[in-house]
Structures are given as structure tokens and as C-alpha cells.
Design a protein around this motif. Structure first.
Motif, PDB file in Angstrom:
ATOM      1  N   VAL A 464     108.088  38.989  58.580  1.00  0.00           N
ATOM      2  CA  VAL A 464     107.995  40.091  59.540  1.00  0.00           C
ATOM      3  C   VAL A 464     106.541  40.442  59.816  1.00  0.00           C
ATOM      4  CG1 VAL A 464     108.481  42.550  59.875  1.00  0.00           C
ATOM      5  CG2 VAL A 464     110.263  41.037  58.964  1.00  0.00           C
ATOM      6  N   PHE A 465     105.708  40.475  58.767  1.00  0.00           N
ATOM      7  CA  PHE A 465     104.282  40.790  58.937  1.00  0.00           C
ATOM      8  C   PHE A 465     103.613  39.770  59.838  1.00  0.00           C
ATOM      9  CE2 PHE A 465      99.867  40.139  57.525  1.00  0.00           C
ATOM     10  CZ  PHE A 465      99.340  41.402  57.769  1.00  0.00           C
ATOM     11  N   VAL A 466     103.894  38.482  59.598  1.00  0.00           N
ATOM     12  CA  VAL A 466     103.290  37.427  60.420  1.00  0.00           C
ATOM     13  C   VAL A 466     103.731  37.567  61.874  1.00  0.00           C
ATOM     14  CG1 VAL A 466     103.259  34.928  60.838  1.00  0.00           C
ATOM     15  CG2 VAL A 466     103.010  35.800  58.516  1.00  0.00           C
ATOM     16  N   LEU A 467     105.028  37.860  62.072  1.00  0.00           N
ATOM     17  CA  LEU A 467     105.525  38.018  63.434  1.00  0.00           C
ATOM     18  C   LEU A 467     104.865  39.206  64.131  1.00  0.00           C
ATOM     19  CD1 LEU A 467     109.333  37.291  62.910  1.00  0.00           C
ATOM     20  CD2 LEU A 467     107.631  35.804  63.990  1.00  0.00           C
ATOM     21  N   ILE A 468     104.692  40.320  63.401  1.00  0.00           N
ATOM     22  CA  ILE A 468     104.060  41.497  63.991  1.00  0.00           C
ATOM     23  C   ILE A 468     102.609  41.208  64.364  1.00  0.00           C
ATOM     24  CG2 ILE A 468     103.262  43.836  63.495  1.00  0.00           C
ATOM     25  CD1 ILE A 468     105.793  44.253  61.862  1.00  0.00           C
ATOM     26  N   VAL A 469     101.861  40.602  63.425  1.00  0.00           N
ATOM     27  CA  VAL A 469     100.458  40.282  63.698  1.00  0.00           C
ATOM     28  C   VAL A 469     100.347  39.313  64.870  1.00  0.00           C
ATOM     29  CG1 VAL A 469      98.399  39.165  62.773  1.00  0.00           C
ATOM     30  CG2 VAL A 469      99.693  40.753  61.346  1.00  0.00           C
ATOM     31  N   THR A 470     101.215  38.291  64.880  1.00  0.00           N
ATOM     32  CA  THR A 470     101.194  37.327  65.987  1.00  0.00           C
ATOM     33  C   THR A 470     101.499  38.009  67.313  1.00  0.00           C
ATOM     34  OG1 THR A 470     101.919  35.573  64.473  1.00  0.00           O
ATOM     35  CG2 THR A 470     102.173  35.171  66.833  1.00  0.00           C
ATOM     36  N   GLY A 471     102.491  38.908  67.263  1.00  0.00           N
ATOM     37  CA  GLY A 471     102.837  39.644  68.480  1.00  0.00           C
ATOM     38  C   GLY A 471     101.693  40.498  68.989  1.00  0.00           C
ATOM     39  N   LEU A 472     100.985  41.177  68.065  1.00  0.00           N
ATOM     40  CA  LEU A 472      99.851  42.007  68.463  1.00  0.00           C
ATOM     41  C   LEU A 472      98.734  41.175  69.072  1.00  0.00           C
ATOM     42  CD1 LEU A 472      99.634  44.503  65.470  1.00  0.00           C
ATOM     43  CD2 LEU A 472     100.256  45.036  67.841  1.00  0.00           C
ATOM     44  N   ILE A 473      98.464  40.022  68.485  1.00  0.00           N
ATOM     45  CA  ILE A 473      97.406  39.146  69.016  1.00  0.00           C
ATOM     46  C   ILE A 473      97.770  38.677  70.418  1.00  0.00           C
ATOM     47  CG2 ILE A 473      96.285  36.905  68.719  1.00  0.00           C
ATOM     48  CD1 ILE A 473      96.488  37.327  65.694  1.00  0.00           C
ATOM     49  N   ILE A 474      99.019  38.263  70.603  1.00  0.00           N
ATOM     50  CA  ILE A 474      99.454  37.809  71.926  1.00  0.00           C
ATOM     51  C   ILE A 474      99.373  38.947  72.939  1.00  0.00           C
ATOM     52  CG2 ILE A 474     101.451  36.974  73.229  1.00  0.00           C
ATOM     53  CD1 ILE A 474     102.288  35.427  70.723  1.00  0.00           C
ATOM     54  N   TRP A 475      99.790  40.152  72.517  1.00  0.00           N
ATOM     55  CA  TRP A 475      99.745  41.307  73.411  1.00  0.00           C
ATOM     56  C   TRP A 475      98.315  41.631  73.834  1.00  0.00           C
ATOM     57  CZ3 TRP A 475      97.736  46.295  72.414  1.00  0.00           C
ATOM     58  CH2 TRP A 475      98.006  47.242  73.407  1.00  0.00           C
ATOM     59  N   ARG A 476      97.390  41.632  72.859  1.00  0.00           N
ATOM     60  CA  ARG A 476      95.995  41.933  73.178  1.00  0.00           C
ATOM     61  C   ARG A 476      95.408  40.888  74.121  1.00  0.00           C
ATOM     62  NH1 ARG A 476      93.437  45.482  69.584  1.00  0.00           N
ATOM     63  NH2 ARG A 476      91.648  45.301  71.003  1.00  0.00           N
ATOM     64  N   CYS A 477      95.759  39.631  73.873  1.00  0.00           N
ATOM     65  CA  CYS A 477      95.264  38.568  74.744  1.00  0.00           C
ATOM     66  C   CYS A 477      95.801  38.730  76.165  1.00  0.00           C
ATOM     67  CB  CYS A 477      95.654  37.200  74.186  1.00  0.00           C
ATOM     68  SG  CYS A 477      94.772  36.753  72.671  1.00  0.00           S
ATOM     69  N   CYS A 478      97.081  39.097  76.247  1.00  0.00           N
ATOM     70  CA  CYS A 478      97.682  39.284  77.573  1.00  0.00           C
ATOM     71  C   CYS A 478      97.035  40.454  78.293  1.00  0.00           C
ATOM     72  CB  CYS A 478      99.187  39.517  77.431  1.00  0.00           C
ATOM     73  SG  CYS A 478     100.098  38.046  76.890  1.00  0.00           S
ATOM     74  N   VAL A 479      96.800  41.559  77.574  1.00  0.00           N
ATOM     75  CA  VAL A 479      96.161  42.726  78.184  1.00  0.00           C
ATOM     76  C   VAL A 479      94.763  42.372  78.664  1.00  0.00           C
ATOM     77  CG1 VAL A 479      95.227  45.016  77.698  1.00  0.00           C
ATOM     78  CG2 VAL A 479      97.520  44.418  76.920  1.00  0.00           C
ATOM     79  N   ARG A 480      94.009  41.673  77.864  1.00  0.00           N
ATOM     80  CA  ARG A 480      92.635  41.313  78.241  1.00  0.00           C
ATOM     81  C   ARG A 480      92.629  40.400  79.456  1.00  0.00           C
ATOM     82  NH1 ARG A 480      88.045  38.910  74.128  1.00  0.00           N
ATOM     83  NH2 ARG A 480      86.335  38.841  75.651  1.00  0.00           N
ATOM     84  N   ARG A 481      93.549  39.434  79.451  1.00  0.00           N
ATOM     85  CA  ARG A 481      93.605  38.511  80.585  1.00  0.00           C
ATOM     86  C   ARG A 481      94.014  39.246  81.850  1.00  0.00           C
ATOM     87  NH1 ARG A 481      96.654  32.935  79.720  1.00  0.00           N
ATOM     88  NH2 ARG A 481      94.865  32.807  78.314  1.00  0.00           N
ATOM     89  N   ARG A 482      94.962  40.202  81.723  1.00  0.00           N
ATOM     90  CA  ARG A 482      95.388  40.950  82.890  1.00  0.00           C
ATOM     91  C   ARG A 482      94.242  41.779  83.456  1.00  0.00           C
ATOM     92  NH1 ARG A 482      98.979  43.764  80.676  1.00  0.00           N
ATOM     93  NH2 ARG A 482      97.903  45.776  80.597  1.00  0.00           N
ATOM     94  N   ARG A 483      93.447  42.411  82.592  1.00  0.00           N
ATOM     95  CA  ARG A 483      92.337  43.235  83.063  1.00  0.00           C
ATOM     96  C   ARG A 483      91.247  42.387  83.694  1.00  0.00           C
ATOM     97  NH1 ARG A 483      91.661  47.898  78.371  1.00  0.00           N
ATOM     98  NH2 ARG A 483      93.668  48.935  78.806  1.00  0.00           N
ATOM     99  N   GLN A 484      91.048  41.217  83.120  1.00  0.00           N
ATOM    100  CA  GLN A 484      90.055  40.321  83.717  1.00  0.00           C
ATOM    101  C   GLN A 484      90.486  39.889  85.124  1.00  0.00           C
ATOM    102  OE1 GLN A 484      89.745  37.244  80.759  1.00  0.00           O
ATOM    103  NE2 GLN A 484      88.077  38.285  79.652  1.00  0.00           N
ATOM    104  N   LYS A 485      91.790  39.622  85.275  1.00  0.00           N
ATOM    105  CA  LYS A 485      92.307  39.245  86.589  1.00  0.00           C
ATOM    106  C   LYS A 485      92.164  40.395  87.573  1.00  0.00           C
ATOM    107  CE  LYS A 485      95.641  35.720  85.172  1.00  0.00           C
ATOM    108  NZ  LYS A 485      97.084  35.346  85.121  1.00  0.00           N
ATOM    109  N   GLU A 486      92.436  41.631  87.094  1.00  0.00           N
ATOM    110  CA  GLU A 486      92.302  42.793  87.958  1.00  0.00           C
ATOM    111  C   GLU A 486      90.848  42.975  88.412  1.00  0.00           C
ATOM    112  OE1 GLU A 486      93.823  46.011  85.701  1.00  0.00           O
ATOM    113  OE2 GLU A 486      95.930  45.509  86.054  1.00  0.00           O
ATOM    114  N   ALA A 487      89.907  42.769  87.473  1.00  0.00           N
ATOM    115  CA  ALA A 487      88.493  42.905  87.813  1.00  0.00           C
ATOM    116  C   ALA A 487      88.078  41.884  88.865  1.00  0.00           C
ATOM    117  CB  ALA A 487      87.636  42.771  86.563  1.00  0.00           C
ATOM    118  N   LYS A 488      88.537  40.660  88.712  1.00  0.00           N
ATOM    119  CA  LYS A 488      88.202  39.620  89.687  1.00  0.00           C
ATOM    120  C   LYS A 488      88.818  39.934  91.042  1.00  0.00           C
ATOM    121  CE  LYS A 488      87.646  35.839  86.383  1.00  0.00           C
ATOM    122  NZ  LYS A 488      88.174  34.523  85.913  1.00  0.00           N
ATOM    123  N   ALA A 489      90.028  40.482  91.000  1.00  0.00           N
ATOM    124  CA  ALA A 489      90.697  40.816  92.263  1.00  0.00           C
ATOM    125  C   ALA A 489      89.951  41.905  93.004  1.00  0.00           C
ATOM    126  CB  ALA A 489      92.141  41.254  91.982  1.00  0.00           C
TER     127      ALA A 489
END
Length: 550
Positions: A464-489
Motif C-alpha cells: 500500500v505504501f509503495v502504491l501511495i508513493v507511486t501514485g503521488l509521484i505520478i500525480w505530481r508529474c501530471c500536475v507539472r506537465r499540465r502547468r507547463q502545457k498551460e504556460a506554453k499555451a
């Protein structure tokens, strides 16, 4: 004088492996008539008793009659010497014990037990017994037959074929119309003699003890499938199900993670001379006896032989009193620190057989089993039978009358004069109770047990801990990528609005300054951006120029 303690060591046969218990086992209902089927005396085997320390029966293997130790705590058959006509299957097995190894090649030969014949039964032939610290032949046996569940067979795992199944498994598989159970009655020697004979039966009840069919069916607690090689005849006590010398419950917490509150997991094992109990329980039984001593070298309690100690176990709402001659033994020729002869307390702290994986709390061996007529029903432990597929269970019928047992104790230990109520035999106050010391090795085992017995929970928690940490990393990466796309737009939007690219070079600002250095009211202070006039109202957003440090 010769001590039986080396013999005792040989009988400590259990190995510990990690597993979790599934305590939700349903009780099977079966008619008493079915249990009593074939009660014709054809399948009754006499059981010999060696000074209350070994129980032995004869089998016939390859035409040779061999006395073997009866062990409900293991599942393999091994013998010493030679077996006429035996066939070598080309496999070897080594079984480790406290006093050496039973090692050799696996053979097959025809076997007879009671009125049953098994063709090509696999067994371990032990040619060299020099590694044993005891002479087993002088003790009256030349092998061992395991009566435990088939999943515990090492030979079966090695050969992976039906001939390697345990003896009882083969018998039941060949006789599918019979109920899959055995019964065991162990007699007690007093002063070197006994008025009864021990008996083992297969799919048959002893007529004088037929009331066992009406006793509660105690469901066997099953171990995890990943470690089913360690499955034993194990059940739960009642809540607060061990009554000590003062008649009060001995409260001990179970090490089995899934055990209900105030209940303990008990293994019935005829291969143990002395039952093994939690250290706190052994201290509660013997620590308040005047003159009691704990022998750290042998890891046993000793007490004056004249001490009568009441002890009772409770299963399925029934009480099972222990004969006082079974609570302490005079058969080991022990002396205390002053050189006085003493008796060994038979319910000893569990040490070498401690369950590192939290599988059980207590091992009830011969000293308990002499007080019951015991039925072991294999049920769906059997893999190759079409009938009798219910859940395995244990039934116990008490054969000890507390009043009669007390009189036998008075005759055997007190010379016929009952002074057990004298002040010298009174229990010490609870606050004066002695406590046996815990060795460093035992502390280490307890610590390991705390971790290993909870491996399923630890595994799930880590997952469960590994899944939570993995989920948080994926979420942060997705948020960062989304903001970068918004900035470029947004930047792209700015370019589209102006219709022309912004000058990459430095921008100039023009001022018109008065001669006196003041600024006029209509001073024009404007950044020259190179945009067209219609874009002079555009205000750059903060977000478009902000770098996200996610």
C-alpha cells in the motif's frame, strides 16, 4: 544414573516456518453412527509405553515387523536397518532433529498397519544413526511414523507422486467408504506398571470410549496455503481456558495474530514428552511452589515430588483435568541445587519449538494426551478421496477423574498418607512467585516472531505504501506537465494576439524631460514594445511569466 533428557530432545520434532492462521473454519456435522462404523476390532493397534516418554506401535514393512514411534506432529515414515524387497527410487532426503539427522535414500515397499495393506509405500531408510545422541533401538523403536496432515510430508514434496503420500493418506485413499479418522489412547505407567494398554485405531472407535462421538468437534485452525507444509492438529482453547494451581485462569496473550481475545492456539503432538507452553504460563504453574527451582541449563522447572498441582484445560466448553502425576514427572532422575531428588515439571516453557511465525502458542504432548481419548479427523486434508470431505476436526474425551487421580498421586508420591494440604505444600502468594529468566536467544526469537508472524500485514502495508508513493509521484508529474502545457499555451496566445513576434533585443524607453528637471503633467512614459496600436491595452499575466518550481 541415566537421564531421559536426551530422549526428550529427540522428541522435539517441530520446525517453525512463516504463516498466518485462518481461524474461520466451519465445523462439520457427522452422525455418531458413521463415526462408529466398522467398530469390529479389526483396526486396533496396541501401543507400547516406554516410561511415559515414548509411545510405540508395530508396522510391517517388506515383511519385517518394525516398532515405530507414533508422532502426530509430523507426516513422514522412516526406519533403520534393512527392509526386504525394498526398491530404491533414486531420491534422498535428510530430516533434521535436535539430536542429529535422519538421512538416507527413499525406498518403497508394501506396508501393513492394523488390518490395512498399502502397496509400494514410500519411506526413508536410515542406514547410519551415528549422528543421533541417543540409541533409539535401546529405547524400543527403530523408526517413526508421522500421523500428521499429508501436506507436511517432506518425502511427498521430494517425489511428487502418490506413493510418497503419508501412510494414513494412502490408507484413507484406498478405503473411501470409511471415515477418515484415527483415535489414540495413551496409557500411564505408575511405578513401572500400568493397568491398561494404549491403543490406536483407524476409522474405528474403542467401544468403552464411544461417547467421544458426542464430544464437541473442535475445528482445526488452518494455516496459510503458502505454508501448508506446517499444518498441524491445532485448535483453539476456550477463552481463559487454562486453569492454574489456584483454580484461576492463567492469562497469557496469544502470539498468533488472528487468535481471538483470551484464546490460545494449541497443537496436539504425541511426539513431545513434555508439553510446551508460554513461559508466563509455566511460571504460573510452578513458580509459586515452595522449593521450586528453574534449571537454566536444561531450561526446565523442578519441584518437590510431593507437590500436588491441579491443572485443567478447557476446549469446546468441556473441562479436561490433568492427572497430578502428569503435571510433574519422577522419571528423569533430577536433583535440585542442594542435591535433593526432585521431579520435573512437565509443562515447560516453550523454547526450541517456539513458533517464530506465530503459528501456535502451546504444544500439548504426551503428558496431556494421557488424560484424553483423542480423535483426529482428517476431513479435507485428504486430497484423493471422494467421500468424507468436510473440515478436519479434533474430539477429546476426558479419561481422568480428578478425585481418583488425587488418590493415585497420594499412593505413588506420598506413601499413602495425604498431607498435600499441609502448610509446606501451600502455594506462595502471587507477589512471591518466581519467574524463570529469558535467555538472549529467546528474546531474539520473540523479536523475530513479532515481525515474521505478521508478514502478511507487513507485506500488505508495504505494498500500500509503495502504491501511495507511486501514485503521488505520478500525480505530481501530471500536475507539472499540465502547468507547463498551460504556460506554453498562454505564450502562444500572446504571439497570436500581436500578430508579430516580440523583439528579442533590449527594449528602449523614451523620455521628454523639462529643462528644470521636473516632469510635466502630460509626461509620456511608455515602453516601446513594437506592438501595433490596437495592442496597447494588453497586460501580461503573472502566470505567463512565472516559472513553476514544482
Amino acid at each position: 544414573m541415566r537421564s531421559l533428557l536426551p530422549v526428550l530432545s529427540f522428541l522435539v520434532l517441530l520446525a517453525a516456518h512463516g504463516r498466518a492462521l485462518n481461524l474461520a473454519v466451519n465445523v462439520r456435522q457427522r452422525a455418531a453412527a458413521a463415526l462408529a462404523a466398522r467398530a469390529d476390532g479389526q483396526n486396533v493397534v496396541p501401543v507400547a509405553n516406554t516410561r511415559n516418554s515414548e509411545y510405540i506401535a508395530n508396522i510391517t514393512l517388506g515383511g519385517r515387523q518394525i516398532p515405530v514411534l507414533l508422532d502426530t506432529g509430523s507426516s513422514d515414515l522412516w526406519v533403520t536397518g534393512s527392509v526386504p524387497g525394498a526398491k530404491d527410487v533414486g531420491k534422498s532426503v535428510s530430516l533434521s532433529y535436535a539430536v542429529g539427522r535422519a538421512a538416507g535414500d527413499v525406498y518403497t515397499a508394501n506396508l501393513q498397519l492394523a488390518n490395512y495393506t498399502v502397496q509400494n509405500q514410500a519411506f526413508l531408510l536410515v542406514q547410519d544413526t551415528s549422528s543421533f545422541s541417543v540409541d533409539i533401538k535401546s529405547q524400543g523403536y527403530e523408526g517413526l511414523i508421522g500421523l500428521g496432515p499429508n501436506t507436511g510430508s517432506v518425502i511427498r514434496d521430494k517425489l511428487d507422486e502418490s506413493s510418497a503420500d503419508s501412510v494414513l493418506d494412502r490408507i484413507f485413499s484406498q478405503n473411501t467408504t470409511s471415515a477418515n479418522y484415527l483415535t489414540l489412547l495413551l496409557n500411564r505407567e505408575i511405578g513401572g506398571s500400568s493397568t491398561t494398554t494404549g491403543q490406536l485405531t483407524i476409522s474405528e472407535l474403542l467401544p468403552q470410549y464411544k461417547d467421544i462421538a458426542n464430544m464437541p468437534k473442535l475445528p482445526v485452525t488452518k494455516v496459510h496455503r503458502l505454508t501448508d507444509e506446517d499444518q498441524h492438529w491445532q485448535v483453539l482453547t476456550d477463552a481463559n481456558g487454562v486453569l492454574g494451581p489456584d483454580g484461576a485462569p492463567i492469562k497469557v496473550d496469544s502470539i498468533v495474530p488472528s487468535a481471538p481475545d483470551d484464546q490460545l492456539v494449541v497443537v496436539f503432538d504425541s511426539g513431545f514428552t513434555l508439553p510446551q507452553v508460554p513461559r508466563e504460563m509455566a511460571d504460573a504453574i510452578y513458580g509459586r511452589v515452595q522449593g521450586a527451582e528453574y534449571n537454566e541449563e536444561s531450561e526446565i522447572w523442578t519441584i518437590p515430588c510431593s507437590q500436588n498441582i491441579p491443572l485443567t484445560f478447557k476446549f469446546g466448553g468441556k473441562a479436561y483435568p490433568i492427572h497430578p502425576l502428569d503435571v510433574s514427572s519422577s522419571d528423569f532422575n533430577m536433583v535440585d541445587s542442594k542435591g535433593n531428588p526432585v521431579c520435573v515439571g512437565t509443562f515447560q516453557p516453550i523454547t526450541s519449538a517456539f513458533s517464530l511465525l506465530g503459528e501456535y502458542d502451546i504444544i500439548l504432548g504426551m503428558a496431556f494426551l494421557r488424560n484424553t481419548y483423542t480423535l483426529l479427523d482428517y476431513g479435507n486434508f485428504m486430497e484423493n478421496t471422494a467421500s468424507d470431505r468436510g473440515d478436519p476436526f479434533v474430539q477429546l474425551l476426558s479419561v481422568t477423574d480428578a478425585n481418583a487421580a488425587h488418590q493415585e498421586f497420594v499412593q505413588a508420591r506420598l506413601g499413602g498418607v495425604d498431607n498435600s494440604g499441609d502448610a509446606s505444600h501451600a502455594l506462595l502468594p502471587v507477589d512471591q512467585m518466581q519467574h524463570s529468566p529469558i535467555s538472549k536467544a529467546e528474546k531474539k526469537k520473540r523479536y523475530e516472531e513479532m515481525i515474521l508472524s505478521r508478514w502478511p500485514y507487513i507485506f500488505v502495508g508495504c505494498l500500500v505504501f509503495v502504491l501511495i508513493v507511486t501514485g503521488l509521484i505520478i500525480w505530481r508529474c501530471c500536475v507539472r506537465r499540465r502547468r507547463q502545457k498551460e504556460a506554453k499555451a498562454r505564450k502562444k496566445q500572446l504571439l497570436n494576439v500581436s500578430g508579430a513576434p516580440r523583439s528579442p533585443g533590449p527594449q528602449t524607453v523614451s523620455f521628454r524631460q523639462l529643462e528644470d528637471g521636473g516632469a510635466p503633467d502630460n509626461m509620456e512614459m511608455r515602453e516601446s514594445k513594437g506592438y501595433e496600436a490596437h495592442s496597447s491595452h494588453y497586460r501580461p499575466s503573472f502566470a505567463s511569466s512565472h516559472t513553476y518550481h514544482g
